[in-house]
Design a protein around this motif. Sequence first.
Motif, PDB file in Angstrom:
ATOM      1  N   GLN A  92      43.191 108.763 -20.064  1.00 16.91           N
ATOM      2  CA  GLN A  92      42.445 109.932 -20.516  1.00 16.91           C
ATOM      3  C   GLN A  92      42.263 109.918 -22.031  1.00 16.91           C
ATOM      4  OE1 GLN A  92      44.682 113.236 -18.986  1.00 16.91           O
ATOM      5  NE2 GLN A  92      43.642 113.213 -17.006  1.00 16.91           N
ATOM      6  N   THR A  93      43.313 109.535 -22.749  1.00 19.80           N
ATOM      7  CA  THR A  93      43.234 109.477 -24.213  1.00 19.80           C
ATOM      8  C   THR A  93      42.160 108.502 -24.662  1.00 19.80           C
ATOM      9  OG1 THR A  93      45.589 110.029 -24.405  1.00 19.80           O
ATOM     10  CG2 THR A  93      44.533 108.983 -26.309  1.00 19.80           C
ATOM     11  N   ILE A  94      42.140 107.332 -24.074  1.00 19.45           N
ATOM     12  CA  ILE A  94      41.156 106.315 -24.444  1.00 19.45           C
ATOM     13  C   ILE A  94      39.740 106.785 -24.126  1.00 19.45           C
ATOM     14  CG2 ILE A  94      40.327 103.987 -23.889  1.00 19.45           C
ATOM     15  CD1 ILE A  94      43.307 103.233 -23.508  1.00 19.45           C
ATOM     16  N   LYS A  95      39.552 107.393 -22.975  1.00 14.65           N
ATOM     17  CA  LYS A  95      38.215 107.869 -22.611  1.00 14.65           C
ATOM     18  C   LYS A  95      37.747 108.966 -23.560  1.00 14.65           C
ATOM     19  CE  LYS A  95      38.236 106.691 -17.686  1.00 14.65           C
ATOM     20  NZ  LYS A  95      38.194 107.218 -16.293  1.00 14.65           N
ATOM     21  N   HIS A  96      38.643 109.870 -23.954  1.00 13.35           N
ATOM     22  CA  HIS A  96      38.287 110.927 -24.906  1.00 13.35           C
ATOM     23  C   HIS A  96      37.779 110.320 -26.215  1.00 13.35           C
ATOM     24  CE1 HIS A  96      39.530 114.088 -22.381  1.00 13.35           C
ATOM     25  NE2 HIS A  96      40.816 114.136 -22.695  1.00 13.35           N
ATOM     26  N   ILE A  97      38.492 109.322 -26.712  1.00 15.80           N
ATOM     27  CA  ILE A  97      38.152 108.750 -28.021  1.00 15.80           C
ATOM     28  C   ILE A  97      36.935 107.838 -27.908  1.00 15.80           C
ATOM     29  CG2 ILE A  97      39.016 107.256 -29.867  1.00 15.80           C
ATOM     30  CD1 ILE A  97      41.788 108.433 -29.316  1.00 15.80           C
ATOM     31  N   GLN A  98      36.795 107.141 -26.812  1.00 16.83           N
ATOM     32  CA  GLN A  98      35.589 106.326 -26.616  1.00 16.83           C
ATOM     33  C   GLN A  98      34.330 107.183 -26.662  1.00 16.83           C
ATOM     34  OE1 GLN A  98      36.505 104.360 -22.887  1.00 16.83           O
ATOM     35  NE2 GLN A  98      36.887 102.400 -23.909  1.00 16.83           N
ATOM     36  N   ALA A  99      34.420 108.402 -26.130  1.00 14.08           N
ATOM     37  CA  ALA A  99      33.269 109.303 -26.140  1.00 14.08           C
ATOM     38  C   ALA A  99      32.915 109.735 -27.563  1.00 14.08           C
ATOM     39  CB  ALA A  99      33.549 110.530 -25.284  1.00 14.08           C
ATOM     40  N   LEU A 100      33.918 109.782 -28.438  1.00 13.20           N
ATOM     41  CA  LEU A 100      33.691 110.169 -29.827  1.00 13.20           C
ATOM     42  C   LEU A 100      33.274 108.988 -30.697  1.00 13.20           C
ATOM     43  CD1 LEU A 100      36.802 112.475 -30.381  1.00 13.20           C
ATOM     44  CD2 LEU A 100      34.437 113.223 -30.113  1.00 13.20           C
ATOM     45  N   ASP A 101      33.863 107.829 -30.439  1.00  9.62           N
ATOM     46  CA  ASP A 101      33.628 106.655 -31.286  1.00  9.62           C
ATOM     47  C   ASP A 101      33.654 105.391 -30.430  1.00  9.62           C
ATOM     48  OD1 ASP A 101      33.541 104.634 -33.143  1.00  9.62           O
ATOM     49  OD2 ASP A 101      35.076 105.480 -34.452  1.00  9.62           O
ATOM     50  N   PRO A 102      32.506 104.964 -29.912  1.00 11.86           N
ATOM     51  CA  PRO A 102      32.448 103.781 -29.038  1.00 11.86           C
ATOM     52  C   PRO A 102      32.820 102.480 -29.750  1.00 11.86           C
ATOM     53  CG  PRO A 102      30.462 105.126 -28.814  1.00 11.86           C
ATOM     54  CD  PRO A 102      31.192 105.627 -30.013  1.00 11.86           C
ATOM     55  N   GLU A 103      32.824 102.500 -31.091  1.00  9.13           N
ATOM     56  CA  GLU A 103      33.074 101.268 -31.841  1.00  9.13           C
ATOM     57  C   GLU A 103      34.543 101.034 -32.143  1.00  9.13           C
ATOM     58  OE1 GLU A 103      30.680  99.062 -32.389  1.00  9.13           O
ATOM     59  OE2 GLU A 103      29.444 100.464 -31.240  1.00  9.13           O
ATOM     60  N   ILE A 104      35.384 102.027 -31.908  1.00 10.80           N
ATOM     61  CA  ILE A 104      36.793 101.853 -32.239  1.00 10.80           C
ATOM     62  C   ILE A 104      37.429 100.816 -31.312  1.00 10.80           C
ATOM     63  CG2 ILE A 104      37.878 103.542 -30.705  1.00 10.80           C
ATOM     64  CD1 ILE A 104      38.590 103.285 -34.461  1.00 10.80           C
ATOM     65  N   THR A 105      38.362 100.047 -31.837  1.00 13.27           N
ATOM     66  CA  THR A 105      39.077  99.041 -31.055  1.00 13.27           C
ATOM     67  C   THR A 105      40.350  99.656 -30.486  1.00 13.27           C
ATOM     68  OG1 THR A 105      38.241  97.224 -32.416  1.00 13.27           O
ATOM     69  CG2 THR A 105      40.239  96.795 -31.144  1.00 13.27           C
ATOM     70  N   PHE A 106      40.614  99.403 -29.215  1.00  8.85           N
ATOM     71  CA  PHE A 106      41.814  99.926 -28.565  1.00  8.85           C
ATOM     72  C   PHE A 106      42.781  98.787 -28.255  1.00  8.85           C
ATOM     73  CE2 PHE A 106      38.584 103.062 -27.570  1.00  8.85           C
ATOM     74  CZ  PHE A 106      39.251 104.252 -27.818  1.00  8.85           C
ATOM     75  N   CYS A 107      44.055  99.110 -28.320  1.00 13.32           N
ATOM     76  CA  CYS A 107      45.059  98.151 -27.864  1.00 13.32           C
ATOM     77  C   CYS A 107      46.201  98.902 -27.200  1.00 13.32           C
ATOM     78  CB  CYS A 107      45.568  97.276 -29.008  1.00 13.32           C
ATOM     79  SG  CYS A 107      46.537  98.151 -30.252  1.00 13.32           S
ATOM     80  N   LEU A 108      46.899  98.212 -26.323  1.00 14.56           N
ATOM     81  CA  LEU A 108      48.033  98.779 -25.601  1.00 14.56           C
ATOM     82  C   LEU A 108      49.251  97.898 -25.805  1.00 14.56           C
ATOM     83  CD1 LEU A 108      46.493  99.589 -22.095  1.00 14.56           C
ATOM     84  CD2 LEU A 108      46.728 101.128 -24.035  1.00 14.56           C
ATOM     85  N   SER A 109      50.425  98.528 -25.812  1.00 13.42           N
ATOM     86  CA  SER A 109      51.680  97.788 -25.781  1.00 13.42           C
ATOM     87  C   SER A 109      52.419  98.167 -24.506  1.00 13.42           C
ATOM     88  CB  SER A 109      52.536  98.131 -27.002  1.00 13.42           C
ATOM     89  OG  SER A 109      51.946  97.663 -28.189  1.00 13.42           O
ATOM     90  N   THR A 110      52.952  97.186 -23.825  1.00 11.58           N
ATOM     91  CA  THR A 110      53.593  97.451 -22.541  1.00 11.58           C
ATOM     92  C   THR A 110      54.712  96.456 -22.279  1.00 11.58           C
ATOM     93  OG1 THR A 110      53.239  97.563 -20.141  1.00 11.58           O
ATOM     94  CG2 THR A 110      51.842  96.058 -21.369  1.00 11.58           C
ATOM     95  N   ASN A 111      55.656  96.853 -21.443  1.00 10.82           N
ATOM     96  CA  ASN A 111      56.684  95.905 -21.000  1.00 10.82           C
ATOM     97  C   ASN A 111      56.156  94.988 -19.910  1.00 10.82           C
ATOM     98  OD1 ASN A 111      56.955  97.374 -18.457  1.00 10.82           O
ATOM     99  ND2 ASN A 111      58.203  98.857 -19.563  1.00 10.82           N
ATOM    100  N   GLY A 112      55.000  95.322 -19.346  1.00  9.14           N
ATOM    101  CA  GLY A 112      54.352  94.444 -18.380  1.00  9.14           C
ATOM    102  C   GLY A 112      54.725  94.662 -16.935  1.00  9.14           C
ATOM    103  N   LEU A 113      55.647  95.587 -16.656  1.00  8.12           N
ATOM    104  CA  LEU A 113      56.088  95.784 -15.275  1.00  8.12           C
ATOM    105  C   LEU A 113      54.936  96.207 -14.364  1.00  8.12           C
ATOM    106  CD1 LEU A 113      58.463  95.939 -13.246  1.00  8.12           C
ATOM    107  CD2 LEU A 113      58.740  98.334 -13.926  1.00  8.12           C
ATOM    108  N   LEU A 114      54.040  97.039 -14.873  1.00 12.00           N
ATOM    109  CA  LEU A 114      52.933  97.550 -14.057  1.00 12.00           C
ATOM    110  C   LEU A 114      51.605  96.847 -14.329  1.00 12.00           C
ATOM    111  CD1 LEU A 114      53.718 101.386 -14.142  1.00 12.00           C
ATOM    112  CD2 LEU A 114      54.246  99.727 -12.356  1.00 12.00           C
TER     113      LEU A 114
END
Length: 427
Positions: free
Chosen positions: A107-129
């Motif tokens: 939801q957070t990413i979709k909210h911000i994509q709607a405001l700024d399609p050019e912003i770069t997103f990244c995620l950090s994860t332990n990889g379990l899921l």
Amino acid sequence: MGSVCFSTLHADVLEKTSKHPCYSADAHHKYARMHLPVAPRCNIQCNYCNRKFDCVNESRPGVTSEVLTPEYAKDKFVWVKEKMEHLSVVGIAGPGDALADWLFTQQTIKHIQALDPEITFCLSTNGLLLPEYAPEIVALGIRHVTVTVNALDPAIGAEIYQFVSYQGKWYTGVAAAGLLLHNQLAGIAYLVKHGVMVKINIVMIKGLNDRHIPAVVKKVKELGVFVTNIMPLIPAPGSAFEHLPQTSMKELNALRDVCQLDIRQMRHCQQCRADAIGLLYEDRSQEFRMCDRPQDGVTVNNGNRKLYRIAVTSKYGKLVDQHFGHATKLLIYQGDGLRFQLRETRTVGQYCAGMSECDAEAGDSGREKIIEALKDCNAVLTMRIGYHAKERLRDKGIFISEYCDTVEAGLRYAAAQMQSQGAAENQ
């Protein structure tokens, strides 16, 4: 495999990577990033991790001064973007695991994509899921993912992880480490195959996995990983590894030099907080705490936000650390999802005399009295609750949030859960 894969990446992905301070050594002096702490839950327990400590001068993964709902994360992005023109990346790195709270992350990413399609997103994860959510990550347009992989040998991993919680079951020891590794490798392979730039974080723990790390690096290179980031152990107070020695920079760089022969090494990592903002060497997160935010900088009408009344079970008012059936008092908070105030303390009768009796029918009378005392509340925030009490509260339309951290973070988490549930029901 890696050279073939990355040579076919779209030019826009490579361009955005060149402006990503964590993926490009040339970018960290020019471009800023912000981490949005919207994912407080975690599904594994690392022996080096303790997220309950927060010092303004502390730079350590998992540390944050606040937990945000997706709506407030959007507000914060607008605020920071207005003040920081060189902001190029929005990351979600916890304070738990970005995929353990995937709904909030998405939801957070979709909210911000709607405001700024050019912003770069990244995620950090332990990889379990990752095997479960990698297709959604790709579909969402996220092209930078960091996965922490500390061991290939489950026997070594068993010394690093206390437990893994996966699909409703708890795993420990070699079984936990083996399951985690299997999912990590499968998820990484999928992401790389679909054009995602994957960075691997590895925590160097002297005497435990330090000699094993070159094997980890070689394996992820085979999968097509873009870069690896070997980080020193920071002994966190309250963690199982708090008494272990911190890895020295001399030892760290020597290992990086060895692994550089196989794959590119990140050498400028600052082991950022989960709410880090600004250049890597200039964290400005304390300037942008939402509780200090100017009201005229808000893009969403706060007057339209729903107020929540939440009952909390807490021994001393600091942590959500009490079973619902053990409570002799309930702390009643009211707030809009970010700011909460303690309205009253209600004395109740403890109906649970022990874990084996918490769901017994003999406790019905006491349980019903407590539930009656909560009839004006939207939710209960508790460390743990028995099945019968949970069902009775749900019958009364009262939401239950089980959580174990600070009361402040728990209140925001419970409100975010209710907001997300409402959004899902209205779809």
